[in-house]
Design a protein around this motif. Sequence first.
Motif, PDB file in Angstrom:
ATOM      1  N   UNK A   1       0.866  -1.180   0.000  1.00  0.00           N
ATOM      2  CA  UNK A   1       0.000   0.000   0.000  1.00  0.00           C
ATOM      3  C   UNK A   1       0.900   1.226   0.000  1.00  0.00           C
ATOM      4  N   UNK A   2       0.366   2.385  -0.365  1.00  0.00           N
ATOM      5  CA  UNK A   2       1.200   3.584  -0.361  1.00  0.00           C
ATOM      6  C   UNK A   2       1.759   3.872   1.033  1.00  0.00           C
ATOM      7  N   UNK A   3       2.979   4.357   1.077  1.00  0.00           N
ATOM      8  CA  UNK A   3       3.616   4.759   2.337  1.00  0.00           C
ATOM      9  C   UNK A   3       2.790   5.883   2.959  1.00  0.00           C
ATOM     10  N   UNK A   4       2.604   5.840   4.271  1.00  0.00           N
ATOM     11  CA  UNK A   4       1.774   6.831   4.963  1.00  0.00           C
ATOM     12  C   UNK A   4       2.318   8.245   4.837  1.00  0.00           C
ATOM     13  N   UNK A   5       3.630   8.406   4.681  1.00  0.00           N
ATOM     14  CA  UNK A   5       4.184   9.762   4.629  1.00  0.00           C
ATOM     15  C   UNK A   5       3.734  10.507   3.383  1.00  0.00           C
ATOM     16  N   UNK A   6       3.304   9.782   2.359  1.00  0.00           N
ATOM     17  CA  UNK A   6       2.914  10.424   1.100  1.00  0.00           C
ATOM     18  C   UNK A   6       1.616  11.210   1.204  1.00  0.00           C
ATOM     19  N   UNK A   7       0.796  10.955   2.205  1.00  0.00           N
ATOM     20  CA  UNK A   7      -0.512  11.603   2.282  1.00  0.00           C
ATOM     21  C   UNK A   7      -0.497  12.922   3.045  1.00  0.00           C
TER      22      UNK A   7
ATOM     23  N   UNK B   1      11.085   6.385   6.161  1.00  0.00           N
ATOM     24  CA  UNK B   1      10.097   7.386   5.777  1.00  0.00           C
ATOM     25  C   UNK B   1       9.351   8.001   6.953  1.00  0.00           C
ATOM     26  N   UNK B   2       9.444   7.394   8.129  1.00  0.00           N
ATOM     27  CA  UNK B   2       8.927   8.086   9.312  1.00  0.00           C
ATOM     28  C   UNK B   2       9.767   9.338   9.552  1.00  0.00           C
ATOM     29  N   UNK B   3      11.066   9.259   9.273  1.00  0.00           N
ATOM     30  CA  UNK B   3      11.943  10.430   9.407  1.00  0.00           C
ATOM     31  C   UNK B   3      11.594  11.495   8.367  1.00  0.00           C
ATOM     32  N   UNK B   4      11.208  11.076   7.156  1.00  0.00           N
ATOM     33  CA  UNK B   4      10.787  12.043   6.136  1.00  0.00           C
ATOM     34  C   UNK B   4       9.568  12.823   6.627  1.00  0.00           C
ATOM     35  N   UNK B   5       8.621  12.107   7.221  1.00  0.00           N
ATOM     36  CA  UNK B   5       7.424  12.765   7.716  1.00  0.00           C
ATOM     37  C   UNK B   5       7.744  13.668   8.901  1.00  0.00           C
ATOM     38  N   UNK B   6       8.606  13.212   9.808  1.00  0.00           N
ATOM     39  CA  UNK B   6       9.000  14.054  10.951  1.00  0.00           C
ATOM     40  C   UNK B   6       9.641  15.346  10.460  1.00  0.00           C
ATOM     41  N   UNK B   7      10.470  15.276   9.429  1.00  0.00           N
ATOM     42  CA  UNK B   7      11.107  16.463   8.868  1.00  0.00           C
ATOM     43  C   UNK B   7      10.059  17.413   8.286  1.00  0.00           C
ATOM     44  N   UNK B   8       9.093  16.875   7.571  1.00  0.00           N
ATOM     45  CA  UNK B   8       8.008  17.692   7.016  1.00  0.00           C
ATOM     46  C   UNK B   8       7.228  18.371   8.135  1.00  0.00           C
TER      47      UNK B   8
ATOM     48  N   UNK C   1       7.209  14.005  -1.084  1.00  0.00           N
ATOM     49  CA  UNK C   1       7.568  13.557  -2.423  1.00  0.00           C
ATOM     50  C   UNK C   1       7.614  12.043  -2.540  1.00  0.00           C
ATOM     51  N   UNK C   2       7.039  11.357  -1.578  1.00  0.00           N
ATOM     52  CA  UNK C   2       7.121   9.901  -1.505  1.00  0.00           C
ATOM     53  C   UNK C   2       6.184   9.225  -2.505  1.00  0.00           C
TER      54      UNK C   2
END
Length: 94
Positions: free
Chosen positions: A8-14, A49-56, A36-37
Amino acid sequence: MTTQNPNKPCACASYSFEVLLTNDGGGSVWQLNSTGCTATTQSTFAPGHDAKLKSLLTRAEDGGHPVRRADGSTVVVKDAARVAADLGWGSPGR
């Protein structure tokens, strides 16, 4: 034979937020900020990708911008600290 659930799509993408930018000519434009995921995963987040979301979320919180989460046709808007708390994290990036 064991079957595996489909990815399923990564949660950070939403998650995303927008910033209103103005220029010297007096014009304004909205700039979209997202992870951008495009990854898919068996888990909630693709590796790292949890780190990507934390950065956002940190960038949104630092700028005082609300964060949107799109889930199909439903869009929820919250402040970044609330999103982090909902995900079980403390204040984002801290």
